[in-house]
Design a protein around this motif. Structure first.
Motif, PDB file in Angstrom:
ATOM      1  N   ALA A   1      39.795  48.368  28.936  1.00  0.00           N
ATOM      2  CA  ALA A   1      40.313  47.356  28.009  1.00  0.00           C
ATOM      3  C   ALA A   1      39.410  47.225  26.783  1.00  0.00           C
ATOM      4  CB  ALA A   1      40.430  46.015  28.725  1.00  0.00           C
ATOM      5  N   ARG A   2      38.111  47.303  26.989  1.00  0.00           N
ATOM      6  CA  ARG A   2      37.165  47.164  25.873  1.00  0.00           C
ATOM      7  C   ARG A   2      37.288  48.323  24.881  1.00  0.00           C
ATOM      8  NH1 ARG A   2      32.260  44.691  24.521  1.00  0.00           N
ATOM      9  NH2 ARG A   2      30.697  46.046  23.565  1.00  0.00           N
ATOM     10  N   GLU A   3      37.332  49.543  25.394  1.00  0.00           N
ATOM     11  CA  GLU A   3      37.377  50.706  24.513  1.00  0.00           C
ATOM     12  C   GLU A   3      38.728  50.811  23.799  1.00  0.00           C
ATOM     13  OE1 GLU A   3      34.872  52.584  23.680  1.00  0.00           O
ATOM     14  OE2 GLU A   3      33.610  51.340  24.979  1.00  0.00           O
ATOM     15  N   TYR A   4      39.824  50.614  24.534  1.00  0.00           N
ATOM     16  CA  TYR A   4      41.131  50.713  23.908  1.00  0.00           C
ATOM     17  C   TYR A   4      41.377  49.550  22.954  1.00  0.00           C
ATOM     18  CZ  TYR A   4      42.925  54.765  26.377  1.00  0.00           C
ATOM     19  OH  TYR A   4      43.134  56.046  26.823  1.00  0.00           O
ATOM     20  N   GLY A   5      40.861  48.377  23.302  1.00  0.00           N
ATOM     21  CA  GLY A   5      40.987  47.248  22.390  1.00  0.00           C
ATOM     22  C   GLY A   5      40.272  47.498  21.078  1.00  0.00           C
ATOM     23  N   ALA A   6      39.069  48.081  21.168  1.00  0.00           N
ATOM     24  CA  ALA A   6      38.316  48.398  19.952  1.00  0.00           C
ATOM     25  C   ALA A   6      39.013  49.487  19.145  1.00  0.00           C
ATOM     26  CB  ALA A   6      36.902  48.832  20.326  1.00  0.00           C
ATOM     27  N   SER A   7      39.584  50.477  19.827  1.00  0.00           N
ATOM     28  CA  SER A   7      40.248  51.585  19.120  1.00  0.00           C
ATOM     29  C   SER A   7      41.518  51.119  18.408  1.00  0.00           C
ATOM     30  CB  SER A   7      40.592  52.701  20.109  1.00  0.00           C
ATOM     31  OG  SER A   7      39.436  53.216  20.729  1.00  0.00           O
ATOM     32  N   PHE A   8      42.313  50.287  19.070  1.00  0.00           N
ATOM     33  CA  PHE A   8      43.586  49.868  18.497  1.00  0.00           C
ATOM     34  C   PHE A   8      43.421  48.862  17.362  1.00  0.00           C
ATOM     35  CE2 PHE A   8      45.698  50.877  22.799  1.00  0.00           C
ATOM     36  CZ  PHE A   8      45.937  52.179  22.383  1.00  0.00           C
ATOM     37  N   THR A   9      42.332  48.081  17.387  1.00  0.00           N
ATOM     38  CA  THR A   9      42.173  47.031  16.380  1.00  0.00           C
ATOM     39  C   THR A   9      41.132  47.372  15.332  1.00  0.00           C
ATOM     40  OG1 THR A   9      40.531  45.877  17.770  1.00  0.00           O
ATOM     41  CG2 THR A   9      42.851  45.250  18.033  1.00  0.00           C
ATOM     42  N   ALA A  10      40.463  48.534  15.443  1.00  0.00           N
ATOM     43  CA  ALA A  10      39.434  48.900  14.475  1.00  0.00           C
ATOM     44  C   ALA A  10      40.025  48.991  13.086  1.00  0.00           C
ATOM     45  CB  ALA A  10      38.796  50.238  14.871  1.00  0.00           C
ATOM     46  N   GLY A  11      39.363  48.367  12.124  1.00  0.00           N
ATOM     47  CA  GLY A  11      39.849  48.390  10.752  1.00  0.00           C
ATOM     48  C   GLY A  11      40.918  47.364  10.459  1.00  0.00           C
ATOM     49  N   GLY A  12      41.309  46.578  11.484  1.00  0.00           N
ATOM     50  CA  GLY A  12      42.325  45.553  11.291  1.00  0.00           C
ATOM     51  C   GLY A  12      41.732  44.160  11.375  1.00  0.00           C
ATOM     52  N   ALA A  13      42.571  43.175  11.106  1.00  0.00           N
ATOM     53  CA  ALA A  13      42.102  41.792  11.117  1.00  0.00           C
ATOM     54  C   ALA A  13      41.680  41.331  12.511  1.00  0.00           C
ATOM     55  CB  ALA A  13      43.193  40.871  10.578  1.00  0.00           C
ATOM     56  N   LEU A  14      42.246  41.961  13.562  1.00  0.00           N
ATOM     57  CA  LEU A  14      41.922  41.565  14.937  1.00  0.00           C
ATOM     58  C   LEU A  14      40.713  42.304  15.496  1.00  0.00           C
ATOM     59  CD1 LEU A  14      45.516  41.417  16.479  1.00  0.00           C
ATOM     60  CD2 LEU A  14      44.126  39.512  15.635  1.00  0.00           C
ATOM     61  N   GLY A  15      40.134  43.203  14.708  1.00  0.00           N
ATOM     62  CA  GLY A  15      39.014  43.993  15.216  1.00  0.00           C
ATOM     63  C   GLY A  15      37.823  43.160  15.630  1.00  0.00           C
ATOM     64  N   ALA A  16      37.590  42.044  14.937  1.00  0.00           N
ATOM     65  CA  ALA A  16      36.452  41.191  15.267  1.00  0.00           C
ATOM     66  C   ALA A  16      36.707  40.343  16.502  1.00  0.00           C
ATOM     67  CB  ALA A  16      36.114  40.288  14.079  1.00  0.00           C
ATOM     68  N   PHE A  17      37.984  40.112  16.840  1.00  0.00           N
ATOM     69  CA  PHE A  17      38.311  39.236  17.961  1.00  0.00           C
ATOM     70  C   PHE A  17      38.530  39.998  19.265  1.00  0.00           C
ATOM     71  CE2 PHE A  17      39.839  37.167  14.069  1.00  0.00           C
ATOM     72  CZ  PHE A  17      39.146  35.969  14.140  1.00  0.00           C
ATOM     73  N   ALA A  18      38.876  41.276  19.175  1.00  0.00           N
ATOM     74  CA  ALA A  18      39.195  42.041  20.379  1.00  0.00           C
ATOM     75  C   ALA A  18      38.041  42.065  21.390  1.00  0.00           C
ATOM     76  CB  ALA A  18      39.621  43.455  20.002  1.00  0.00           C
ATOM     77  N   PRO A  19      36.779  42.367  20.988  1.00  0.00           N
ATOM     78  CA  PRO A  19      35.703  42.388  21.990  1.00  0.00           C
ATOM     79  C   PRO A  19      35.511  41.046  22.674  1.00  0.00           C
ATOM     80  CG  PRO A  19      35.003  43.427  19.940  1.00  0.00           C
ATOM     81  CD  PRO A  19      36.292  42.747  19.653  1.00  0.00           C
TER      82      PRO A  19
ATOM     83  N   VAL B   1      32.627  46.689  14.265  1.00  0.00           N
ATOM     84  CA  VAL B   1      31.422  47.258  14.880  1.00  0.00           C
ATOM     85  C   VAL B   1      30.406  46.169  15.164  1.00  0.00           C
ATOM     86  CG1 VAL B   1      29.472  48.820  14.497  1.00  0.00           C
ATOM     87  CG2 VAL B   1      31.771  49.521  13.836  1.00  0.00           C
ATOM     88  N   LEU B   2      30.250  45.229  14.243  1.00  0.00           N
ATOM     89  CA  LEU B   2      29.292  44.135  14.433  1.00  0.00           C
ATOM     90  C   LEU B   2      29.620  43.326  15.678  1.00  0.00           C
ATOM     91  CD1 LEU B   2      27.003  42.252  13.552  1.00  0.00           C
ATOM     92  CD2 LEU B   2      28.651  41.052  12.102  1.00  0.00           C
ATOM     93  N   HIS B   3      30.874  42.938  15.839  1.00  0.00           N
ATOM     94  CA  HIS B   3      31.233  42.098  16.982  1.00  0.00           C
ATOM     95  C   HIS B   3      31.207  42.901  18.294  1.00  0.00           C
ATOM     96  CE1 HIS B   3      32.340  38.318  14.974  1.00  0.00           C
ATOM     97  NE2 HIS B   3      32.609  39.094  13.947  1.00  0.00           N
ATOM     98  N   GLN B   4      31.480  44.186  18.207  1.00  0.00           N
ATOM     99  CA  GLN B   4      31.334  45.027  19.393  1.00  0.00           C
ATOM    100  C   GLN B   4      29.871  45.055  19.831  1.00  0.00           C
ATOM    101  OE1 GLN B   4      34.033  46.255  20.720  1.00  0.00           O
ATOM    102  NE2 GLN B   4      33.579  48.060  21.943  1.00  0.00           N
TER     103      GLN B   4
ATOM    104  N   PHE C   1      36.058  49.608  35.813  1.00  0.00           N
ATOM    105  CA  PHE C   1      36.905  50.576  35.121  1.00  0.00           C
ATOM    106  C   PHE C   1      37.935  49.865  34.252  1.00  0.00           C
ATOM    107  CE2 PHE C   1      40.806  53.152  34.978  1.00  0.00           C
ATOM    108  CZ  PHE C   1      40.311  54.290  34.359  1.00  0.00           C
ATOM    109  N   SER C   2      38.529  48.804  34.791  1.00  0.00           N
ATOM    110  CA  SER C   2      39.535  48.048  34.028  1.00  0.00           C
ATOM    111  C   SER C   2      38.907  47.408  32.799  1.00  0.00           C
ATOM    112  CB  SER C   2      40.177  46.976  34.910  1.00  0.00           C
ATOM    113  OG  SER C   2      40.799  47.556  36.036  1.00  0.00           O
ATOM    114  N   PHE C   3      37.715  46.852  32.973  1.00  0.00           N
ATOM    115  CA  PHE C   3      37.056  46.207  31.836  1.00  0.00           C
ATOM    116  C   PHE C   3      36.706  47.210  30.742  1.00  0.00           C
ATOM    117  CE2 PHE C   3      33.134  45.188  29.603  1.00  0.00           C
ATOM    118  CZ  PHE C   3      33.493  43.995  28.996  1.00  0.00           C
ATOM    119  N   LEU C   4      36.059  48.301  31.116  1.00  0.00           N
ATOM    120  CA  LEU C   4      35.654  49.295  30.118  1.00  0.00           C
ATOM    121  C   LEU C   4      36.865  49.911  29.428  1.00  0.00           C
ATOM    122  CD1 LEU C   4      32.739  51.036  32.064  1.00  0.00           C
ATOM    123  CD2 LEU C   4      32.571  49.358  30.206  1.00  0.00           C
TER     124      LEU C   4
END
Length: 354
Positions: free
Chosen positions: A316-334, A268-271, A311-314
């Motif tokens: 990628a941003r939303e799905y990237g955050a959803s798939f990596t939330a709570g994982g080690a890559l969550g901070a890097f996805a955004p 959430v912080l990096h988002q 549309f492509s950016f948003l």
């Protein structure tokens, strides 16, 4: 600032403000239609409906409206310059278009700073007010000395280390007060575990009971391996995770440092950190599309391409955050999505300039 720079900035700012107002009105109308039943059930009249829409606009849509308005303003301003042959005039005068358009990026940087301030003031406060209006408990979170203080109702929680799932906490103290705010019980435990929807088990607990009518008397001390308490949902430590997501960004950063194991909070912080940078990114994506109007002679095709890019950016941003939330890559996805589209925008700008 040169006359050309002032001219370009004024065109961009007028287009940005026009796009922002237009988008805000359109969003409010759509949101009003989608939530008409909820607004009517509130029974607060026109003033209440207007307040509700204002809170929704500030808390839900404002972080996206400002970057999108920046994109629309840059695309329109540069596109009109290209369509009116002013870009050709700049080239004839020996001024490279990219140099002439630098003021747009400078103005976008100022808008990005304003977006950050708006996100951490208006958006945070509006989200809290909207939650209170919906009947959600209004907890307060503070960080002092590396621990988390959480106040809700008659209870104050002091937590050293929360579990990312929200089902347990460690090194916890619970201060229970009476209706007059006087301390009646203090529970200190090494760990608290949620064992049922409204039951918490405190392990290694020390309980101190206070008599509010005898403030000078020593508390009654009880020690137990386990203490089970029935806490209502709006009076339990589990709400802490939901409250943390709405913290101001500087407080959220302190919380992440104090709780390195909470990967969801780190995501959430990096988002949130990348949010204001969307203003600069969208300006970078819009300028090359505006320059294409010099060949297309129309804003329609670049505008359609711009909608597809956004549309492509948003997505990628939303799905990237959803798939990596709570994982080690969550901070890097955004940051990965941001840098990928920034590279794309840079390549397109270089091609448009050549």
């Amino acid at each position: 600032m040169s006359t050309l720079s002032r001219y370009v900035v004024s065109r961009f700012l007028r287009a940005f403000l026009g796009a922002l107002v237009t988008l805000a009105l359109a969003v409010m109308v759509v949101d009003m239609l989608l939530n008409l039943d909820e607004m009517l059930q509130g029974g607060a009249g026109v003033a209440g409906a207007a307040r509700y829409l204002g809170l929704r606009l500030a808390s839900v849509y404002l972080p996206y409206l400002i970057p999108v308005a920046t994109f629309a303003g840059a695309l329109f301003a540069v596109g009109v310059l290209a369509r009116n042959h002013e870009i050709i005039a700049m080239k004839a005068g020996g001024v490279a278009p990219i140099v002439a358009l630098i003021p747009i990026f400078s103005a976008s940087a100022v808008i990005a700073i304003g977006a950050l301030i708006a996100d951490e003031t208006f958006t945070v406060r509006a989200a809290s007010a909207l939650a209170s209006q919906a009947g959600a408990p209004a907890g307060q979170v503070e960080l002092r000395g590396g621990t988390i203080w959480y106040h809700t109702g008659r209870y104050i929680y002091n937590i050293r280390s929360p579990d990312p799932t929200g089902e347990s906490v460690r090194d916890i103290r619970v201060f229970e007060r009476d209706e007059d705010g006087r301390l009646v019980r203090l529970i200190q435990a090494a760990r608290a575990q949620r064992i049922a929807p409204r039951e918490w088990r405190f392990e290694g607990a020390t309980v101190r009971l206070f008599d509010p009518s005898k403030p000078e008397a020593a508390p009654t001390l009880e020690r137990s391996r386990e203490v089970t308490l029935r806490l209502e949902e709006d009076r339990s430590p589990r709400l802490l995770q939901a409250e943390i997501s709405a913290l101001p960004i500087w407080t959220l950063a302190r919380y992440v440092r104090a709780s390195p194991g909470d990967l969801r909070a780190r995501s959430v912080l990096h988002q949130r950190l990348t949010g204001p940078l969307l203003v600069l990114l969208f300006a970078l994506l819009a300028v090359p599309l505006g320059l294409r109007v010099e060949q297309t002679r129309s804003l329609a095709l670049p505008a359609l391409q711009g909608v597809m890019v956004l549309f492509s950016f948003l997505l990628a941003r939303e799905y990237g955050a959803s798939f990596t939330a709570g994982g080690a890559l969550g901070a890097f996805a955004p940051w990965a999505v941001l840098l990928a589209f920034a590279a794309f925008g840079g390549v397109q700008l270089a091609r448009a300039e050549s």
